[in-house]
Enzyme design. Sequence first.
Site, PDB file in Angstrom:
ATOM      1  N   GLU A 358       0.841  -1.198   0.000  1.00  0.00           N
ATOM      2  CA  GLU A 358       0.000   0.000   0.000  1.00  0.00           C
ATOM      3  C   GLU A 358       0.874   1.245   0.000  1.00  0.00           C
ATOM      4  OE1 GLU A 358      -3.926  -1.503   2.541  1.00  0.00           O
ATOM      5  OE2 GLU A 358      -2.623   0.055   3.358  1.00  0.00           O
ATOM      6  N   CYS A 359       0.625   2.147  -0.904  1.00  0.00           N
ATOM      7  CA  CYS A 359       1.204   3.481  -0.925  1.00  0.00           C
ATOM      8  C   CYS A 359       2.732   3.425  -0.850  1.00  0.00           C
ATOM      9  CB  CYS A 359       0.605   4.329   0.197  1.00  0.00           C
ATOM     10  SG  CYS A 359       0.768   6.106  -0.076  1.00  0.00           S
ATOM     11  N   ALA A 360       3.319   3.548   0.329  1.00  0.00           N
ATOM     12  CA  ALA A 360       4.774   3.472   0.457  1.00  0.00           C
ATOM     13  C   ALA A 360       5.289   2.159  -0.106  1.00  0.00           C
ATOM     14  CB  ALA A 360       5.190   3.619   1.916  1.00  0.00           C
ATOM     15  N   LEU A 362       3.977   0.440  -2.510  1.00  0.00           N
ATOM     16  CA  LEU A 362       3.931   0.570  -3.968  1.00  0.00           C
ATOM     17  C   LEU A 362       5.189   1.258  -4.474  1.00  0.00           C
ATOM     18  CD1 LEU A 362       2.569   0.791  -6.817  1.00  0.00           C
ATOM     19  CD2 LEU A 362       1.401   2.833  -5.950  1.00  0.00           C
ATOM     20  N   SER A 455      -0.823  -0.797  -4.625  1.00  0.00           N
ATOM     21  CA  SER A 455      -1.755   0.291  -4.907  1.00  0.00           C
ATOM     22  C   SER A 455      -1.509   1.434  -3.932  1.00  0.00           C
ATOM     23  CB  SER A 455      -3.193  -0.219  -4.753  1.00  0.00           C
ATOM     24  OG  SER A 455      -4.120   0.830  -4.668  1.00  0.00           O
TER      25      SER A 455
END
Length: 481
Positions: A358-360, A362, A455
């Site tokens: 997630e986020c980081a 990704l 994502s």
Amino acid sequence: MSTVNIPRLVVAAPSSGAGKTTVATGLIAALAARGLAVSPHKVGPDYIDPGYHGLAAGRPGRNLDAFMCGPERIAPLFLHGAAGADVAVVEGVMGLFDGASGRGELASTAHVAKLLRAPVVLVVDASSQSRSVAALVHGFASWDPEVRLAGVILNRVASDRHELLLREALEEGSGVPVLGAVRRSAAVATPSRHLGLIPAVERSAEALRAVADMGELVAASVDLDAVLALARTAPPLAGAEPWDPAVEVGGSGALLDGVPVDGAPVGGVPLGDAPRIAVAGGAAFSFSYAENAELLTAAGAEVVPFDPLHADALPEGTAGLVIGGGFPELYVRELSANGQLRSAIAAFAASGGPVAAECAGLLYLGRALDGLPMCGVLDTSARMTERLTLGYREAVALHDSPLAPAGARLRGHEFHRTVCEPGSGERPAWGWRLPTGPYTEGFAGAAGAENVHASYLHLHWAGYPQLAASFAAAAAAYRAG
């Protein structure tokens, strides 16, 4: 069903920036210093404030998000997190009545306060007003009769004279008691940067000192006996049972919004056959919800934390990898320099190992971040921008992945100042609708890394517990070969 009663209150404010994090953290620390077991909670998707709450309480800070987890889970999640506590302090989000955009009160502090049947204490920034404070408090107290605004804490009070004027106005015009008046203090300032406060995990000794200062300031400025008496007026949460991760990954939750989770056996994986799931942590990957790991454990996995800033390999026997959010952009040189771990992660993904990022996470899995090499699992590169992407999302899974099958509908949250180019691969993870039209984002598999799900979307797995069962099952299948 049993009837459980935990003394509790919600700390709210008219708007962001009023000082509710300082007051809430200070209350938690001051009450804990009295020897009370204090359960800390935060309304909304924030990861950073719960870190300070956790330092103050000595137990995990937990989130109560009615958008991502559903209103029906708020009381159960609260009871789960507050088990064994003498009192619970719930810090609100934004202004008291500010909720999910365009959805009325949903996920607002007021909404959660009503779901918890908890009295509300309003933190008011009094730095630029005197008698007008009574009109402001009166308006907030009368706006929604189902919200019990039961006390005011005045913040950033300039002097004894200023405090007297404020108290006189509130006694005359609001009918809401003043529980304390906090003076302006630079000692309790918590430094900020591009996504808000600096996480407690990054400040170590500084964070501990800041939390102690907040506790001392609040203890000297607020009537703690009155606060406790108010918290004890909260009625029992009749009919609510504590959230149980073992029950959540059992038979009753085997669907994601009506879509069966392929390959996720009811109850997770067999006892005694626990796949090892490595979960990234430390300063670069500090964003996580405690319930996610609890669900993985309940689904039959062994959860093993590791710090990508310091580990040169994945934990031995890793069969699944979870890389959550955080601030890799601030540690990009250290992460890039750790080529041994980057290679190990790339090899794990190429071998078919399930990865949820997630986020980081990704950003870390891409080719590069701000020009420096990352793991190279995904054919995308990321860079910092000036633009903040922020908000709740209603997403649909576009392709099967170790987390969820195609067609599953989930609610999540975006919060970043980076951009990935490209933003999705041939198999996008999610689709949702923006004002400008349909939008696809993320990666649900990639060439040579079919079991990777990455994502920007942050998910609270308590809202969709079969994410954990599905991922644990994928890890078990990988280990079985």
